[in-house]
Write an enzyme that holds these catalytic residues in place. Structure first.
Site, PDB file in Angstrom:
ATOM      1  N   ARG A   5     -14.615  -5.027  -3.718  1.00 42.45           N
ATOM      2  CA  ARG A   5     -15.069  -4.153  -2.633  1.00 42.45           C
ATOM      3  C   ARG A   5     -16.594  -4.110  -2.631  1.00 42.45           C
ATOM      4  O   ARG A   5     -17.232  -4.217  -1.588  1.00 42.45           O
ATOM      5  CB  ARG A   5     -14.516  -2.729  -2.827  1.00 42.45           C
ATOM      6  CG  ARG A   5     -13.033  -2.565  -2.552  1.00 42.45           C
ATOM      7  CD  ARG A   5     -12.726  -2.702  -1.065  1.00 42.45           C
ATOM      8  NE  ARG A   5     -13.465  -1.750  -0.261  1.00 42.45           N
ATOM      9  CZ  ARG A   5     -13.124  -0.473  -0.061  1.00 42.45           C
ATOM     10  NH1 ARG A   5     -12.006  -0.012  -0.575  1.00 42.45           N
ATOM     11  NH2 ARG A   5     -13.866   0.329   0.692  1.00 42.45           N
ATOM     12  N   ASP A  35       0.874  -1.182   0.000  1.00 43.01           N
ATOM     13  CA  ASP A  35       0.000   0.000   0.000  1.00 43.01           C
ATOM     14  C   ASP A  35       0.911   1.232   0.000  1.00 43.01           C
ATOM     15  O   ASP A  35       2.133   1.124   0.164  1.00 43.01           O
ATOM     16  CB  ASP A  35      -0.911  -0.042   1.248  1.00 43.01           C
ATOM     17  CG  ASP A  35      -1.897   1.121   1.303  1.00 43.01           C
ATOM     18  OD1 ASP A  35      -2.149   1.753   0.255  1.00 43.01           O
ATOM     19  OD2 ASP A  35      -2.425   1.408   2.402  1.00 43.01           O
TER      20      ASP A  35
END
Ligand code: CP
Ligand code: NVA
Length: 290
Positions: A275, A207
């Site tokens: 998601r 990330d």
């Protein structure tokens, strides 16, 4: 029931949600009116592409409606967080909030008469981890026994992955610079060596090195993090069929090289799509509908 951190949920809840998300993704037909007349209020203190779009489109798929509330253009900047959240909960059936400090989403939950979902705080990103676990299960057909290596900053995404992966029987290795360890450590092997972390890994995850709200630390972080880039050389040290994951947005050339994020091993866009399916399954579960 609120969904603020994976800490509050057991293996059974997570497995059930992941499995119903997999089923939902295959066929929405039975659920196209499941959220009829229901409203999701989305409170954003930070910017977003995936979280906003996936929740909003997700509500559309389930026959409900979503309202986008940008804190900068609402009276969240004038009234107290609890008062404003209490009002929002009177109009809605479920709330999703993206905040700075984790205590802000806790405050919203305390004030709310409806379930609250954490859409990212400085400490956790539970919807991301849920979608990531769904994606790994979809690709590898199992979770328990697999190894995930997280390389980079021990941030909100890392904390949620450590919690989620270890609850579901995965091995987690985290490679971070000294002083950037995740808050959640239980069940994770923490190291300062990316090569050590990715050894035998089925999944390599990274990330951003500078999360939202840390902009002032950018210069310092840019000097510390380069040895933690996920590039071809590092991927070669993981299992041959290892997957590459990133919650996005990615900073190409920094935490990940173009070669890796654009490679066949990269599943970042399936991850982004998931998601929506993971959150849809979660919302149905929290509202006990469908
Ligand atoms: N991964 C993720 O939460 O993306 P956004 O910040 O764009 O919502
Ligand atoms: N760690 C990142 C995740 C963005 C989805 C941040 O908090 O900015």
């Amino acid at each position: 029931m609120h969904f603020l951190t994976l800490k509050d949920f057991d293996k059974g809840f997570l497995e059930e949600t992941i499995d119903s998300a997999i089923a939902l993704k295959k066929d929405y037909s039975e659920y196209s009116s499941a959220m009829k007349n229901k409203t999701l209020a989305m409170i954003f203190m930070k910017t977003s592409t995936r979280t906003r779009t996936s929740f909003e489109a997700g509500m559309t798929k389930l026959g409900g409606h979503a309202i986008y509330l940008d804190c900068r253009t609402t009276n969240f900047t004038l009234g107290s967080l609890q008062d404003e959240a209490k009002c929002v909960s009177r109009y809605s059936d479920i709330i999703m909030a993206r905040v700075f400090g984790h205590e802000q989403v806790e405050e919203i939950a305390k004030a709310s008469s409806v379930p609250v979902i954490n859409g990212l705080s400085d400490s956790y990103h539970p919807c991301q981890a849920l979608a990531d676990l769904l994606t790994i299960k979809e690709k590898k057909d199992q979770l328990a026994g697999l190894k995930l290596a997280y390389v980079g900053d021990g941030n909100n995404v890392c904390n949620s992955l450590v919690l989620g992966c270890s609850k579901l029987g995965m091995e987690v290795a985290v490679a971070v610079p000294k002083g950037y360890e995740p808050m959640e450590k239980e069940g994770a092997a923490i190291t300062h060596s990316p090569a050590e972390a990715v050894k035998d890994a089925d999944v390599v995850y990274t990330d951003t090195w500078v999360s939202m709200g840390q902009e002032e630390e950018k210069q310092k972080r840019m000097k510390i993090f380069p040895p933690f880039q996920v590039n071809k050389e590092l991927m070669a040290k993981a299992k041959q069929d290892a997957l590459f994951m990133h919650c996005l947005p990615a900073h190409r050339g920094l935490e990940v090289s173009n070669e890796v994020i654009d490679s066949k091993q990269s599943i970042v866009f399936d991850q982004a799509e998931n998601r929506m399916h993971a959150q849809n399954a979660l919302m149905l579960k929290l509202l006990e509908v469908g």
